[in-house]
Design a protein around this motif. Structure first.
Motif, mmCIF file in Angstrom:
data_model
loop_
_atom_site.group_PDB
_atom_site.id
_atom_site.type_symbol
_atom_site.label_atom_id
_atom_site.label_comp_id
_atom_site.label_asym_id
_atom_site.label_seq_id
_atom_site.Cartn_x
_atom_site.Cartn_y
_atom_site.Cartn_z
ATOM 1 N N ASP A 1 -22.122 -50.905 -75.655
ATOM 2 C CA ASP A 1 -23.212 -50.855 -74.686
ATOM 3 C C ASP A 1 -24.468 -51.520 -75.252
ATOM 4 O OD1 ASP A 1 -23.374 -48.852 -76.583
ATOM 5 O OD2 ASP A 1 -24.424 -47.448 -75.256
ATOM 6 N N ARG A 2 -24.749 -51.262 -76.538
ATOM 7 C CA ARG A 2 -25.910 -51.903 -77.158
ATOM 8 C C ARG A 2 -25.698 -53.405 -77.289
ATOM 9 N NH1 ARG A 2 -25.826 -46.934 -80.306
ATOM 10 N NH2 ARG A 2 -27.771 -45.757 -79.987
ATOM 11 N N LEU A 3 -24.447 -53.809 -77.559
ATOM 12 C CA LEU A 3 -24.133 -55.239 -77.615
ATOM 13 C C LEU A 3 -24.405 -55.893 -76.273
ATOM 14 C CD1 LEU A 3 -22.836 -57.787 -78.905
ATOM 15 C CD2 LEU A 3 -20.612 -56.899 -78.141
ATOM 16 N N SER A 4 -24.031 -55.229 -75.178
ATOM 17 C CA SER A 4 -24.234 -55.791 -73.840
ATOM 18 C C SER A 4 -25.721 -55.986 -73.544
ATOM 19 C CB SER A 4 -23.593 -54.900 -72.775
ATOM 20 O OG SER A 4 -24.262 -53.650 -72.691
ATOM 21 N N TRP A 5 -26.571 -55.082 -74.045
ATOM 22 C CA TRP A 5 -28.015 -55.241 -73.834
ATOM 23 C C TRP A 5 -28.520 -56.514 -74.509
ATOM 24 C CZ3 TRP A 5 -29.408 -49.589 -75.699
ATOM 25 C CH2 TRP A 5 -28.868 -48.678 -74.785
ATOM 26 N N VAL A 6 -28.062 -56.739 -75.739
ATOM 27 C CA VAL A 6 -28.509 -57.914 -76.498
ATOM 28 C C VAL A 6 -28.008 -59.198 -75.845
ATOM 29 C CG1 VAL A 6 -28.434 -59.109 -78.720
ATOM 30 C CG2 VAL A 6 -28.621 -56.612 -78.656
ATOM 31 N N LEU A 7 -26.715 -59.233 -75.481
ATOM 32 C CA LEU A 7 -26.150 -60.448 -74.883
ATOM 33 C C LEU A 7 -26.769 -60.729 -73.512
ATOM 34 C CD1 LEU A 7 -22.362 -60.138 -75.854
ATOM 35 C CD2 LEU A 7 -24.174 -61.425 -76.997
ATOM 36 N N SER A 8 -27.063 -59.658 -72.765
ATOM 37 C CA SER A 8 -27.701 -59.860 -71.455
ATOM 38 C C SER A 8 -29.094 -60.444 -71.604
ATOM 39 C CB SER A 8 -27.772 -58.528 -70.694
ATOM 40 O OG SER A 8 -26.489 -58.068 -70.368
ATOM 41 N N ALA A 9 -29.752 -60.138 -72.719
ATOM 42 C CA ALA A 9 -31.091 -60.669 -72.950
ATOM 43 C C ALA A 9 -31.094 -62.186 -73.054
ATOM 44 C CB ALA A 9 -31.691 -60.057 -74.218
ATOM 45 N N PHE A 10 -29.991 -62.763 -73.551
ATOM 46 C CA PHE A 10 -29.900 -64.230 -73.618
ATOM 47 C C PHE A 10 -29.915 -64.826 -72.213
ATOM 48 C CE2 PHE A 10 -28.151 -63.323 -77.855
ATOM 49 C CZ PHE A 10 -28.859 -64.244 -78.607
ATOM 50 N N SER A 11 -29.067 -64.290 -71.340
ATOM 51 C CA SER A 11 -29.024 -64.790 -69.963
ATOM 52 C C SER A 11 -30.341 -64.535 -69.255
ATOM 53 C CB SER A 11 -27.877 -64.119 -69.192
ATOM 54 O OG SER A 11 -26.631 -64.460 -69.753
ATOM 55 N N GLY A 12 -30.937 -63.371 -69.513
ATOM 56 C CA GLY A 12 -32.237 -63.077 -68.914
ATOM 57 C C GLY A 12 -33.303 -64.054 -69.377
ATOM 58 N N GLY A 13 -33.253 -64.435 -70.651
ATOM 59 C CA GLY A 13 -34.202 -65.411 -71.173
ATOM 60 C C GLY A 13 -34.029 -66.778 -70.546
ATOM 61 N N VAL A 14 -32.773 -67.200 -70.372
ATOM 62 C CA VAL A 14 -32.508 -68.497 -69.721
ATOM 63 C C VAL A 14 -33.030 -68.485 -68.290
ATOM 64 C CG1 VAL A 14 -30.703 -70.081 -68.940
ATOM 65 C CG2 VAL A 14 -30.515 -68.998 -71.184
ATOM 66 N N LEU A 15 -32.789 -67.380 -67.585
ATOM 67 C CA LEU A 15 -33.285 -67.242 -66.214
ATOM 68 C C LEU A 15 -34.806 -67.313 -66.179
ATOM 69 C CD1 LEU A 15 -33.032 -66.566 -63.202
ATOM 70 C CD2 LEU A 15 -32.870 -64.147 -63.844
ATOM 71 N N LEU A 16 -35.456 -66.545 -67.027
ATOM 72 C CA LEU A 16 -36.927 -66.523 -67.071
ATOM 73 C C LEU A 16 -37.474 -67.888 -67.481
ATOM 74 C CD1 LEU A 16 -39.567 -64.930 -66.877
ATOM 75 C CD2 LEU A 16 -39.212 -64.189 -69.255
ATOM 76 N N GLY A 17 -36.838 -68.506 -68.457
ATOM 77 C CA GLY A 17 -37.285 -69.821 -68.924
ATOM 78 C C GLY A 17 -37.240 -70.871 -67.836
ATOM 79 N N ASN A 18 -36.178 -70.866 -67.046
ATOM 80 C CA ASN A 18 -36.072 -71.841 -65.959
ATOM 81 C C ASN A 18 -37.078 -71.566 -64.851
ATOM 82 O OD1 ASN A 18 -33.829 -73.952 -66.200
ATOM 83 N ND2 ASN A 18 -32.800 -72.113 -66.946
ATOM 84 N N LEU A 19 -37.357 -70.296 -64.597
ATOM 85 C CA LEU A 19 -38.378 -69.977 -63.596
ATOM 86 C C LEU A 19 -39.753 -70.470 -64.051
ATOM 87 C CD1 LEU A 19 -37.281 -66.356 -62.565
ATOM 88 C CD2 LEU A 19 -36.963 -68.476 -61.281
#
Length: 419
Positions: free
Chosen positions: A261-279
């Motif tokens: 579960d903690r791993l999923s939080w970290v990996l999701s942060a990468f996708s969240g960063g890409v999303l935020l970066g493109n916005l």
């Protein structure tokens, strides 16, 4: 004279392209996750979730030359519609036979080969069609929105797939994927492509033979300093960024025993960063010098990966470690968006339309091949070495390599200006 695409037409095309990306990516990612679960339950094979990462790069390598040539020689809209129709047909056939075969792994491999081949055609064709869909002022907007949509879906797809798998089962998800593919076909058929008039000076004589035609795109990359630098750096970064895909699961789950579960939080942060970066990128002006900007941003990525190594060296509390990794992952994702999207826009804005298929196909294939190769190398490293030195050395290598390239590029531009 080329047909002028108005701003209103460009915006409509962007909405359609984004809708197609959201539906298509959500459907395919959900289906891929469910397919892995089904194979895991039926075959008990650990390779179930890794089939795509093996098959897609192999198909990309085998088809890079014929698809690049095909896209540059044929009308783009029919190619997209035909490739999507083949995928729909393959999925319908798969839905009928999947419960009736004794070897689900073989059937899944055959389906992935077909979908990987068609996706290669579709993606390469869309890359080469950007100037047929929107005017130059909207190329960056289209690229950033598509990247943001993809990153957002990657955050949702695993959760949605697990939920649907429990509610409607694998057969139901197959039907959902068929509906999604039909929807993207309908959207693609409604899009208006404005074929550009060929410029005779770009390629005056069409070479004979598949290799000779494809070699034109390779020579174009080699003869253009910025494009060659972007391609080379992209391959290098993709190879080294495999350390994140391989190392973090091993370090967090296997070494530190912190749970998936903690791993999923970290990996999701990468996708969240890409999303935020493109916005963020969508509202910023274009970079004046793409190559210099990308190189400087890549230095940040290298520094952050080295800091990940330090996080595993320093005896941090569990909560502090996870929060720190989430913040680092988020920032890396944002910076990656600032690296990947400008590189894509630069290629679309500078490469002649008649070569975009070959150049784009080469670029995407090399990117795909770098990741599994890096996965193998880093898989061996993390199996035999602690995570901290591997990450620290990887970060230092990135900073050193990018630093050397930065000096070469600056020297090249100074020489060019003084000439």
């Amino acid at each position: 004279m080329d047909v002028q695409i108005s701003n209103r037409q460009s915006i409509i095309q962007i909405v359609k392209a984004a809708s197609s990306d959201i539906i298509g990516t959500l459907g395919s990612d959900t289906f891929s996750f469910a397919l892995g679960l089904m194979l895991l339950h039926r075959t008990h094979s650990a390779v179930s979730f890794g089939l795509g990462s093996i098959i897609y790069p192999m198909i990309g390598l085998l088809l890079v030359m014929p698809i690049g040539n095909l896209v540059d020689r044929r009308r783009h809209k029919p190619l997209i519609l035909i490739s999507k129709f083949i995928v729909i047909s393959a999925l319908i056939l798969y839905a009928f036979v999947t419960t009736r075969v004794r070897d689900p792994m073989l059937l899944a491999v055959l389906l992935m080969v077909v979908t990987a081949s068609c996706d290669k055609v579709t993606n390469t064709t869309f890359t080469a069609s950007v100037h047929e869909l929107v005017n130059p002022d909207h190329v960056k907007t289209l690229a950033t929105i598509e990247q943001a949509a993809t990153a957002g879906i990657q955050l949702l797809a695993p959760v949605l797939a697990a939920m649907l798998y429990a509610l409607i089962g694998f057969e139901g998800i197959v039907r959902v994927e068929i509906v999604a593919e039909v929807s993207t076909w309908l959207i693609a058929s409604s899009m208006r492509f404005h074929p550009l008039k060929a410029i005779a000076s770009e390629e005056p004589v069409v070479p004979k033979g598949q290799w000779n035609q494809f070699k034109v795109g390779l020579l174009y990359i080699r003869n253009h300093f910025t494009l060659l630098s972007v391609v080379t750096m992209g391959i290098f970064l993709n190879f080294l960024l495999a350390s994140i895909d391989v190392g973090l699961p091993y370090a967090i789950v296997q070494t530190r025993h912190l749970g998936s579960d903690r791993l999923s939080w970290v990996l999701s942060a990468f996708s969240g960063g890409v999303l935020l970066g493109n916005l963020i990128l969508s509202i910023l002006p274009k970079f004046k010098n793409v190559l210099l900007a990308v190189l400087k941003l890549s230095m940040i990525i290298g520094s952050l990966i080295a800091i990940i190594g330090l996080c595993f060296i320093v005896p941090l509390a569990t909560q502090t470690l996870i929060v720190g990794l989430i913040i680092i992952a988020l920032v890396i994702g944002i910076v990656l968006a600032f690296v990947n999207t400008p590189m894509s826009v630069y290629m679309q804005m500078t490469v002649p339309t008649q070569l975009l298929g070959r150049v784009g196909s080469t670029f995407s294939t090399l990117m795909q091949l770098a990741l599994p190769l890096g996965t193998v190398v880093y898989g061996i490293c993390f199996q035999h070495l602690p995570a901290s030195p591997v990450y620290f050395v990887t970060g230092i290598v990135i900073v050193g390599y990018i630093g050397l390239n930065l000096m070469v590029v600056q020297k090249h531009y100074r020489t060019k200006q003084s000439a």
